[in-house]
Design an enzyme around this catalytic site. Structure first.
Site, PDB file in Angstrom:
ATOM      1  N   SER A   2      17.682 -33.871  -0.223  1.00  0.00           N
ATOM      2  CA  SER A   2      17.713 -34.820   0.606  1.00  0.00           C
ATOM      3  C   SER A   2      16.615 -35.164   1.189  1.00  0.00           C
ATOM      4  O   SER A   2      16.488 -36.269   1.711  1.00  0.00           O
ATOM      5  CB  SER A   2      18.776 -34.392   1.658  1.00  0.00           C
ATOM      6  OG  SER A   2      18.354 -33.432   2.398  1.00  0.00           O
TER       7      SER A   2
ATOM      8  N   LYS B 280      21.659 -34.285  10.929  1.00  0.00           N
ATOM      9  CA  LYS B 280      20.404 -34.555  10.924  1.00  0.00           C
ATOM     10  C   LYS B 280      19.642 -35.625  11.834  1.00  0.00           C
ATOM     11  O   LYS B 280      18.667 -35.696  12.251  1.00  0.00           O
ATOM     12  CB  LYS B 280      19.684 -35.061   9.510  1.00  0.00           C
ATOM     13  CG  LYS B 280      20.152 -34.130   8.462  1.00  0.00           C
ATOM     14  CD  LYS B 280      19.761 -34.736   7.251  1.00  0.00           C
ATOM     15  CE  LYS B 280      20.120 -33.468   6.075  1.00  0.00           C
ATOM     16  NZ  LYS B 280      19.653 -33.890   4.797  1.00  0.00           N
TER      17      LYS B 280
END
Length: 341
Positions: free
Chosen positions: A241, A286
């Site tokens: 990611s 996140k």
């Protein structure tokens, strides 16, 4: 005398009970994992270009999700912690396989990020296959050889294996039950063995054979100009990611000027070599990690925008959320941005 013996028995029972309790709470495995906010880490210390422009008054940050194998105590305390999610872990996969898979995803992400950055910076390059390695064992077929996650497959029947196509060619024409000589590299040491091939299924009516393991290919991205070669420092972070953010940091070093313009820029998203940005899991964690590190901007894959926006609204943060489909969407946004005062 009887009192003394009774006290000893009680003390022994107490210690046994305490030991059992500690085992159940701390050491007994459970089928669950805990996800929570990880970190938002500066990328510049991880990435370097030999002849690159290092000017950067702001910073580009990759973001992570903290993943823990849960014991009973952690499952109980997680119920009282914000921004925490308990999920059932995948069956038939141990921690060693999980970590190997995550390292492979990270390596692939770095290669794709380099190619995307080279594309936008106009740097010519070629792809050089380096080696094939074992990611994990099949959960449907029992391998007949001794393979460990992370083993590098160096040779089969004395012939070098550096890419998928070479391995496929070496398996061509063979049948289940045939034996081949295999040379592995395990933790820097050579391991040799004879391995019986197993049937993997059929393709167009033709039986496929192999070792009964999943494999990955590591490739080096080699620029025409050696001074433009990208180097990554060793990191404990895994997964695919960080691709988008790697691309932005690499592009910033390949080109003159400061793309960050003084802002703290976080984000997430997989990246393909053509610059396409793909969705990821755990975006809500996140967002929390980036807010804690006082990010000004957060780039998010368009497919994750709705979930990310909900978490931004919940936190009440002033961090600017910017959805992107491609790396050039992020580049365009940053290039049009005024310098931070």
């Amino acid at each position: 005398m009887r009192r003394s013996r009774s006290s000893v028995i009680k003390a022994g029972l107490y210690l046994i009970t305490l030991a059992i309790l500690i085992y159940v709470l701390v050491y007994m495995p459970t089928p669950y994992m805990i996800h929570q906010p990880g970190s938002a880490e500066e990328i510049k210390p991880i990435v370097s270009v030999k002849k690159g422009d290092t000017e950067e008054k702001g910073t580009f940050m990759l973001t992570t999700v903290s993943v823990s194998y849960a014991n009973i105590a952690m499952l109980v305390t997680s119920q009282f912690q914000p921004h925490t999610e308990v999920i059932r872990k995948e069956p038939d996969r141990n921690e060693e396989e999980y970590q190997t898979e995550q390292r492979y995803y990270m390596n692939t992400s770095q290669s794709s990020a380099i190619m995307a950055a080279y594309k936008y910076a106009g740097v010519e390059y070629k792809i050089v296959p380096e080696y094939v390695f074992v990611i994990g064992l099949s959960d449907k077929i029992t391998p007949k050889g001794e393979f460990h996650p992370g083993d590098i497959l160096r040779k089969v029947d004395g012939k070098k294996v550096e890419k998928f196509e070479q391995l496929a060619e070496l398996m061509s024409g063979k049948s289940a039950g045939d034996q081949v000589a295999v040379e592995l590299e395990r933790n820097g040491k050579k391991v040799e063995q004879r391995v019986e091939l197993v049937e993997l299924g059929e393709t167009n009516g033709i039986a496929k054979v192999g070792f009964g393991v999943s494999v990955g290919e590591v490739r080096k991205i080699q620029p025409q100009d050696p001074g433009m070669e990208v180097h990554f420092a060793e990191t404990r972070i895994g997964g695919p990611s960080a691709g988008l953010m790697f691309s932005l940091e690499i592009y910033n070093q390949l080109t003159p000027g400061d793309l960050s313009k003084g802002y703290r820029v976080a984000g997430t998203g997989t990246v393909a070599e053509d610059g396409t940005v793909g969705p990821i899991g755990g975006v809500q964690f996140k967002i929390v990690a980036s807010d804690r590190e006082k990010a000004d901007i957060f780039f998010v894959p368009e497919d994750n925008y709705k979930e990310a926006k909900a978490k931004v609204d919940e936190l009440g943060t002033s961090m600017k959320l910017v959805p992107v489909k491609r790396v050039d969407d992020a580049l365009k946004y940053l290039k049009e941005l005024s310098y931070k005062s």
